[in-house]
Design a protein around this motif. Structure first.
Motif, PDB file in Angstrom:
ATOM      1  N   ALA A  27       0.763  -1.237  -0.087  1.00 46.39           N
ATOM      2  CA  ALA A  27      -0.061   0.172   0.204  1.00 46.39           C
ATOM      3  C   ALA A  27       1.034   1.274  -0.009  1.00 46.39           C
ATOM      4  CB  ALA A  27      -0.841   0.036   1.260  1.00 46.39           C
ATOM      5  N   LEU A  28       1.843   1.254   0.940  1.00 45.43           N
ATOM      6  CA  LEU A  28       2.935   2.437   0.849  1.00 45.43           C
ATOM      7  C   LEU A  28       3.661   2.583  -0.568  1.00 45.43           C
ATOM      8  CD1 LEU A  28       4.329   2.046   4.528  1.00 45.43           C
ATOM      9  CD2 LEU A  28       2.826   3.826   3.672  1.00 45.43           C
ATOM     10  N   ARG A  29       3.866   1.344  -1.073  1.00 47.66           N
ATOM     11  CA  ARG A  29       4.463   1.507  -2.591  1.00 47.66           C
ATOM     12  C   ARG A  29       3.452   2.273  -3.338  1.00 47.66           C
ATOM     13  NH1 ARG A  29       6.099  -4.019  -4.752  1.00 47.66           N
ATOM     14  NH2 ARG A  29       7.255  -4.029  -2.835  1.00 47.66           N
ATOM     15  N   GLY A 114      -8.708   6.353  -1.252  1.00 52.55           N
ATOM     16  CA  GLY A 114      -9.662   5.687  -0.437  1.00 52.55           C
ATOM     17  C   GLY A 114      -9.875   4.293  -0.499  1.00 52.55           C
ATOM     18  N   ARG A 115      -9.924   3.994  -1.639  1.00 53.29           N
ATOM     19  CA  ARG A 115     -10.069   2.338  -1.806  1.00 53.29           C
ATOM     20  C   ARG A 115      -8.794   1.586  -1.530  1.00 53.29           C
ATOM     21  NH1 ARG A 115     -10.977  -0.654  -7.702  1.00 53.29           N
ATOM     22  NH2 ARG A 115     -11.026  -2.651  -6.802  1.00 53.29           N
ATOM     23  N   LEU A 116      -7.510   2.055  -1.516  1.00 47.91           N
ATOM     24  CA  LEU A 116      -6.276   1.736  -1.046  1.00 47.91           C
ATOM     25  C   LEU A 116      -6.287   1.493   0.580  1.00 47.91           C
ATOM     26  CD1 LEU A 116      -3.690   0.426  -1.830  1.00 47.91           C
ATOM     27  CD2 LEU A 116      -2.725   3.016  -1.588  1.00 47.91           C
ATOM     28  N   VAL A 118      -9.059   1.664   2.625  1.00 46.54           N
ATOM     29  CA  VAL A 118     -10.142   0.662   3.059  1.00 46.54           C
ATOM     30  C   VAL A 118      -9.555  -0.759   2.957  1.00 46.54           C
ATOM     31  CG1 VAL A 118     -12.275   0.102   2.670  1.00 46.54           C
ATOM     32  CG2 VAL A 118     -12.021   2.391   2.941  1.00 46.54           C
ATOM     33  N   GLY A 119      -9.130  -0.943   1.701  1.00 51.59           N
ATOM     34  CA  GLY A 119      -8.609  -2.377   1.289  1.00 51.59           C
ATOM     35  C   GLY A 119      -7.662  -2.952   2.228  1.00 51.59           C
ATOM     36  N   THR A 120      -6.722  -1.857   2.311  1.00 51.01           N
ATOM     37  CA  THR A 120      -5.470  -2.206   3.591  1.00 51.01           C
ATOM     38  C   THR A 120      -6.107  -2.499   4.855  1.00 51.01           C
ATOM     39  OG1 THR A 120      -4.033  -1.003   1.902  1.00 51.01           O
ATOM     40  CG2 THR A 120      -3.408  -1.500   4.136  1.00 51.01           C
ATOM     41  N   GLY A 121      -6.978  -1.676   5.128  1.00 46.15           N
ATOM     42  CA  GLY A 121      -7.555  -1.940   6.544  1.00 46.15           C
ATOM     43  C   GLY A 121      -8.312  -2.931   6.656  1.00 46.15           C
ATOM     44  N   VAL A 122      -9.013  -3.453   5.699  1.00 48.05           N
ATOM     45  CA  VAL A 122      -9.750  -4.540   5.901  1.00 48.05           C
ATOM     46  C   VAL A 122      -8.960  -5.737   6.028  1.00 48.05           C
ATOM     47  CG1 VAL A 122     -11.333  -6.218   4.619  1.00 48.05           C
ATOM     48  CG2 VAL A 122     -11.864  -3.963   4.759  1.00 48.05           C
ATOM     49  N   VAL A 123      -7.763  -6.182   5.247  1.00 49.63           N
ATOM     50  CA  VAL A 123      -7.075  -7.207   5.541  1.00 49.63           C
ATOM     51  C   VAL A 123      -6.344  -7.073   6.450  1.00 49.63           C
ATOM     52  CG1 VAL A 123      -4.848  -8.264   4.311  1.00 49.63           C
ATOM     53  CG2 VAL A 123      -6.734  -7.210   2.855  1.00 49.63           C
ATOM     54  N   VAL A 124      -5.592  -5.866   6.964  1.00 46.05           N
ATOM     55  CA  VAL A 124      -4.791  -5.781   8.365  1.00 46.05           C
ATOM     56  C   VAL A 124      -5.882  -6.251   9.185  1.00 46.05           C
ATOM     57  CG1 VAL A 124      -3.817  -3.963   9.880  1.00 46.05           C
ATOM     58  CG2 VAL A 124      -3.123  -4.108   7.614  1.00 46.05           C
TER      59      VAL A 124
END
Length: 145
Positions: A27-29, A114-116, A118-124
């Motif tokens: 996500a940071l990349r 926003g999508r990035l 939310v997607g990262t937050g859900v997986v984490v």
């Protein structure tokens, strides 16, 4: 035999932590590419589906694209990216973002912060719940002894 009650959760927790680190790094990349990446015109060379599961489990398919672009230095690069726009087909021209020092990290995904997030937050969160469950299991197994 008692050691297995600690080894199995430890292995699962380690896998979850490594997964969390990888998801956050990706996500940071991607965020860095969107914010500071150089822009080049790329071309979709191919699309394909990667399918997993089957038999008695659910089937999951992921759309992949193979892109090619030429950097400002004149070098040609190809990269494979999962989860791109399903309307992009072979031969289409796309905008590619890349870092001059790491062109192999290029992306053709359109910026969607926003999508990035939310997607990262859900997986984490998902991996964190699994890790917390393993910790609770190990603690309860220890206190039951």
């Amino acid at each position: 035999m008692d050691a297995l009650l600690y080894i199995a959760p430890g292995v699962i927790i380690t896998g979850c932590v490594l997964g969390i680190v990888q998801v956050i790094r990706r996500a940071l990349r991607t965020r860095t590419l969107w914010a500071h990446g150089q822009v080049a015109e790329g071309r979709c060379l191919n699309t394909y589906m990667k399918t997993s599961g089957g038999d008695k489990t659910a089937v999951h398919s992921t759309l992949h694209h193979v892109y090619e672009f030429t950097s400002r230095e004149g070098e040609r690069f190809r990269f494979d990216e999962a989860g791109g726009d399903s309307t992009v087909v072979a031969g289409d021209h796309v905008v590619v973002r890349y870092l001059a020092e790491r062109p192999q990290w290029a992306t053709a995904l359109r910026p969607a912060r926003g999508r990035l997030i939310v997607g990262t937050g859900v997986v984490v969160a998902f991996l964190g719940v699994i890790a917390a469950g393993c910790v609770l299991f190990a603690v309860s197994a220890h206190s039951a002894m």
